[in-house]
Design an enzyme around this catalytic site. Structure first.
Site, short mmCIF file in Angstrom:
data_model
loop_
_atom_site.label_atom_id
_atom_site.label_comp_id
_atom_site.label_asym_id
_atom_site.label_seq_id
_atom_site.Cartn_x
_atom_site.Cartn_y
_atom_site.Cartn_z
N GLY A 358 9.86 0.97 -27.85
CA GLY A 358 8.75 0.48 -26.24
C GLY A 358 7.64 0.89 -27.01
O GLY A 358 7.43 1.39 -28.51
N GLY A 360 3.54 0.22 -26.32
CA GLY A 360 2.35 0.22 -24.42
C GLY A 360 1.00 0.36 -25.14
O GLY A 360 0.30 0.30 -26.17
N GLY A 361 0.46 0.73 -24.13
CA GLY A 361 -1.45 0.77 -24.41
C GLY A 361 -1.35 2.47 -25.45
O GLY A 361 -2.65 2.41 -25.82
N PHE A 362 -0.80 2.99 -25.05
CA PHE A 362 -1.20 4.26 -26.12
C PHE A 362 -0.27 3.79 -27.09
O PHE A 362 -1.08 4.76 -28.20
CB PHE A 362 -0.23 5.22 -25.30
N GLY A 363 0.72 3.06 -27.49
CA GLY A 363 0.87 2.97 -28.72
C GLY A 363 2.71 2.80 -28.78
O GLY A 363 2.92 1.92 -27.76
N VAL A 365 6.54 4.09 -29.23
CA VAL A 365 8.36 4.75 -28.71
C VAL A 365 9.10 4.41 -29.49
O VAL A 365 9.46 3.24 -29.87
CB VAL A 365 8.49 4.42 -27.40
N ASP A 478 1.48 9.05 -12.40
CA ASP A 478 2.14 7.61 -12.40
C ASP A 478 2.91 7.14 -12.20
O ASP A 478 4.22 6.82 -12.80
CB ASP A 478 1.72 7.43 -13.98
#
Ligand SMILES: *[C@@H]1O[C@H](CO)[C@@H](O)[C@H](O)[C@H]1NC(C)=O
Ligand SMILES: *[C@@H]1O[C@H](CO)[C@@H](O)[C@H](O)[C@H]1NC(C)=O
Ligand SMILES: *[C@@H]1O[C@H](CO)[C@@H](O)[C@H](O)[C@H]1NC(C)=O
Ligand SMILES: *[C@@H]1O[C@H](CO)[C@@H](O)[C@H](O)[C@H]1NC(C)=O
Ligand SMILES: *[C@@H]1O[C@H](CO)[C@@H](O)[C@H](O)[C@H]1NC(C)=O
Ligand SMILES: *[C@@H]1O[C@H](CO)[C@@H](O)[C@H](O)[C@H]1NC(C)=O
Length: 673
Positions: A358, A360-363, A365, A478
């Site tokens: 996965g 996303g905006g964070f980094g 997975v 969230d």
């Protein structure tokens, strides 16, 4: 017959030559090794088995070489002799004075003799002097572990560096001492910290490349060498017969230089050291200059410290988490949920792209398998470009979240920090996210109504646990279908709980405090930024509508899911909002309940929303949902938050800067997908 004997003799002859050429030895500590080593000047073997090259006396030099000379040139194959390959590994400790810097350093050395007459101390490390420095007639190859800035201008201001030296203190290659597990990141390693450091030096006679690798003792050998492979043709440096060992020196600045263990081979990998047998040097202080009364005070202080260390040690052993040489700050030692970076690195095959499940905006997975117990985990790597301030607070919070356990939560198993990266370790959940199952066009399987109803009930139970049943109130912030993961039994599990709240500490970002995902943000959130259990309920209501209708909360600026359901409801045809993919295969009563409950939870007025405890009672038919007129005026339902001026649910427009972390997430960042 004669020829057979001849062959056998030839074989033995060659065998002996090969035998004579290859050398292999290992010292797990040096107790009783006086004969095997040639010690010169300040070097001694201490009763504890430590090889001490220098003590903290000024302008000292110490040499220690393996007593037997080593055949270094191979004259058999070609006309010009070739230097033989060798591999070595050793553990050293450089113990500097408690105050100020020590000096100067030590060097692994290949030299033509066991004594180097005329060699100078200080920067010359007992290898050269000002007249012969750089002269080819030295025949010296050395790898220096130098703690004082000297000959190498390239090295950092503190002088903490490793260098490859040929006949000269001017290194042919040098690097600031650090160790790395992958190409992009390295961690500084203070040579004179007193902690044991393991080094590997490999020379390949065929490619004529040398590489030097270091890391704190106890860590696995880094894959990336610190230096090299660097081309150095030793054929032009070494003599036929060479001595291998160490040299060290002090100057005005002094340190104790120790070799704790050492192995060497010219025939394959250096035998691995048995680290548990090595006689690690204590971080002793220079006591000669203290007056007796001071000694008494120091002694009592030392015993207190020793006691504290002993207690700490016992605690750590008790927790079976003893990681003696990973550079940890004290507070980190007390975090039971802290993972070893090396373990996560191994688990994810070195954060390999193919293991990404996965983004996303964070980094990203990564899926991984922990080396310790073989458990599958999802590792979320949050990259921050600026360093995380207040990380201690942040991790304290993660530590507490790490204790949350519920069957409808994606449990946070732990964390690890590495430079500016934060790694979060979660249960691995095999079936991906609810959003994926509901919306993915690739996915041909349609979630049945029974499964959907079970999932929303599960998530309600998970949220109730966070809101009311745990020791603290945890606001998720969230809640969305992208954060609901589906386990092997098709139960819903809520991921990333509490994490959003952590971002709010301003530790990761300095942008807006509003946290959440567009389409799920309660209207009061966009006004006040104040999250509450009630704003979680709002987002849960949107989630209910998603599950029932099979549509995203905001698809285009013209389609807002909640408005569409309200319209159906006002026309008295709420069941028409049901997901057409279900082909009417649902329990009418349940579908109606979920749709109406969705509207109730997503009520514009926080006070009108039920608490999670009530939601569960409605879902279990223990209480009857209030009649539709109790929702309040339809106008109040229709107030569009300013936020919703978005092009699509995946794009943010407006005044919210996307920080490196991204407080507002428009994409799903699923722990276990
Ligand atoms: C080193 O050897 C001596 C005897 O030769 C022994 O008394 C001593 O305990 C040994 N030290 C260690 C650390 O093994
Ligand atoms: C440097 O070392 C050489 C021997 O390698 C010695 O002959 C010479 O005198 C030394 N020079 C100084 C300045 O000590
Ligand atoms: C190198 O050392 C040798 C012997 O010590 C000496 O004869 C020679 O002049 C030196 N070369 C240089 C360039 O200093
Ligand atoms: C040897 O080192 C050179 C650079 O010095 C590098 O280009 C080459 O790939 C290395 N060879 C091997 C086998 O590592
Ligand atoms: C040195 O060790 C490496 C692996 O650690 C191995 O690939 C290499 O062949 C070894 N060199 C020699 C000369 O045995
Ligand atoms: C290392 O040394 C310890 C203590 O002497 C011993 O129990 C252990 O078996 C050794 N490990 C290896 C791999 O030789």
């Amino acid at each position: 017959m004669a020829s057979t004997i001849y062959l056998v003799l030839m074989f033995l002859f060659f065998y002996m030559i090969v035998e004579a050429r290859s050398v292999e030895f290992i010292f797990n500590g040096f107790n009783g090794s006086e004969k095997a080593l040639s010690l010169d000047r300040a070097s001694i073997i201490k009763p504890t088995g430590l090889l001490r090259l220098t003590s903290k006396t000024q302008n000292a030099i110490g040499h220690a070489f393996y007593s037997e000379p080593i055949q270094m040139l191979d004259r058999s194959s070609s006309s010009s002799p070739n230097a033989l390959s060798f591999n070595t590994t050793f553990v050293f400790q450089i113990v500097s004075p408690s105050e100020g810097k020590g000096g100067y350093g030590l060097a692994f050395t290949l030299a033509p003799s066991t004594q180097l007459p005329g060699a100078a101390a200080e920067h010359y490390l007992g290898l050269f002097n000002s007249t012969n420095n750089g002269n080819r007639s030295n025949h010296i190859f050395a790898v220096e572990f130098d703690t004082v800035n000297g000959f190498n201008e390239k090295s950092d201001s503190e002088g903490n560096h490793v260098g490859i030296n040929v006949n000269s203190m001017q290194s042919v290659a040098s690097e600031t001492a650090s160790f790395r597990y992958d190409a992009s990141r390295s961690e500084d390693l203070k040579l004179e910290s007193g902690n044991p450091i393991q080094a590997w030096i490999e020379y390949d006679g065929e490619t004529k490349n040398v590489s030097v690798t270091i890391c704190p003792m106890g860590e696995d050998k880094p894959i990336q060498p610190l230096i090299g492979p660097h081309h150095v043709d030793l054929s032009e440096v070494v003599k036929e017969s060479m001595y291998v060992g160490f040299s060290a020196s002090t100057g005005k600045k002094t340190s104790s230089h120790y070799i704790v263990g050492w192995s060497f081979s010219t025939n394959g990998a250096a035998p691995p050291l048995n680290l548990s047998e090595l006689p690690i040097a204590p971080h002793e202080k220079n006591s000669s200059s203290f007056r007796p009364s001071v000694i008494a005070i120091i002694a009592s202080l030392c015993s207190v410290t020793t006691l504290l260390f002993a207690i700490l040690f016992l605690l750590m052993v008790y927790r079976r988490k003893w990681r003696p040489f990973e550079a940890l700050e004290n507070w980190e030692l007390e975090c039971p949920h802290r993972f070893r970076y090396q373990d996560l690195y191994t688990a994810t095959k070195g954060f390999k792209k193919s293991e990404i499940i996965g983004v996303g905006g964070f980094g990203a997975v990564y899926k991984g398998r922990l080396p310790s117990n073989g458990n599958e985990v999802a590792v979320k790597k949050i990259m921050t470009h600026n360093s995380i301030q207040g990380l201690r607070e942040f991790t304290a919070e993660i530590e507490s979240l790490g204790r949350l356990r519920h069957k409808n939560l994606v449990n946070l198993q732990g964390w690890c920090k590495r430079n500016n990266d934060l790694l979060l370790v979660y249960d691995y959940i095999p079936n991906g996210s609810l959003a994926g199952l509901l919306f993915s066009r690739r996915n041909n399987t349609v979630l049945s109504w029974e499964q959907r109803f079970n999932i929303v009930k599960g998530i309600a139970a998970g949220l109730l646990y966070l809101h009311e049943e745990w020791e603290q109130v945890v606001i998720h912030r969230d809640v969305k279908s992208g954060n609901v993961l589906i386990d092997a039994e098709m139960n819903g599990r809520l991921g990333d709980f509490g994490l959003a709240r952590l971002y709010d500490h301003g530790t990761l970002s300095h942008t807006t405090n509003i946290v959440g995902t567009i389409g799920y943000l309660a209207p009061e959130l966009t006004r006040t930024g104040q999250a509450s259990t009630s704003s979680d309920v709002y987002a849960y209501g949107i989630l209910l509508l998603e599950v029932a209708c099979g549509r995203k909360p905001v698809e285009t600026s013209n389609f807002i899911l909640i408005e569409s359901v309200i319209e159906y409801h006002q026309m008295g045809r709420i069941l028409d909002a049901a997901d057409p993919k279900l082909n009417s295969a649902f329990e009418v009563k349940e579908m109606e309940l979920v749709l109406r409950l969705g509207l109730l939870c997503s009520h514009q007025k926080p006070k009108a929303r039920p608490a999670m405890r009530e939601v569960i009672r409605y879902l279990n038919w223990e209480d009857e949902l209030p009649a539709i007129d109790d929702f309040g005026s339809s106008d109040s339902l229709r107030v569009r938050p300013k936020f919703m001026e978005v092009v699509s649910s995946d794009t943010i427009t407006g005044s919210y800067p996307s920080s490196s972390i991204g407080n507002i997430t428009t994409d799903s960042m699923d722990a276990g997908r």
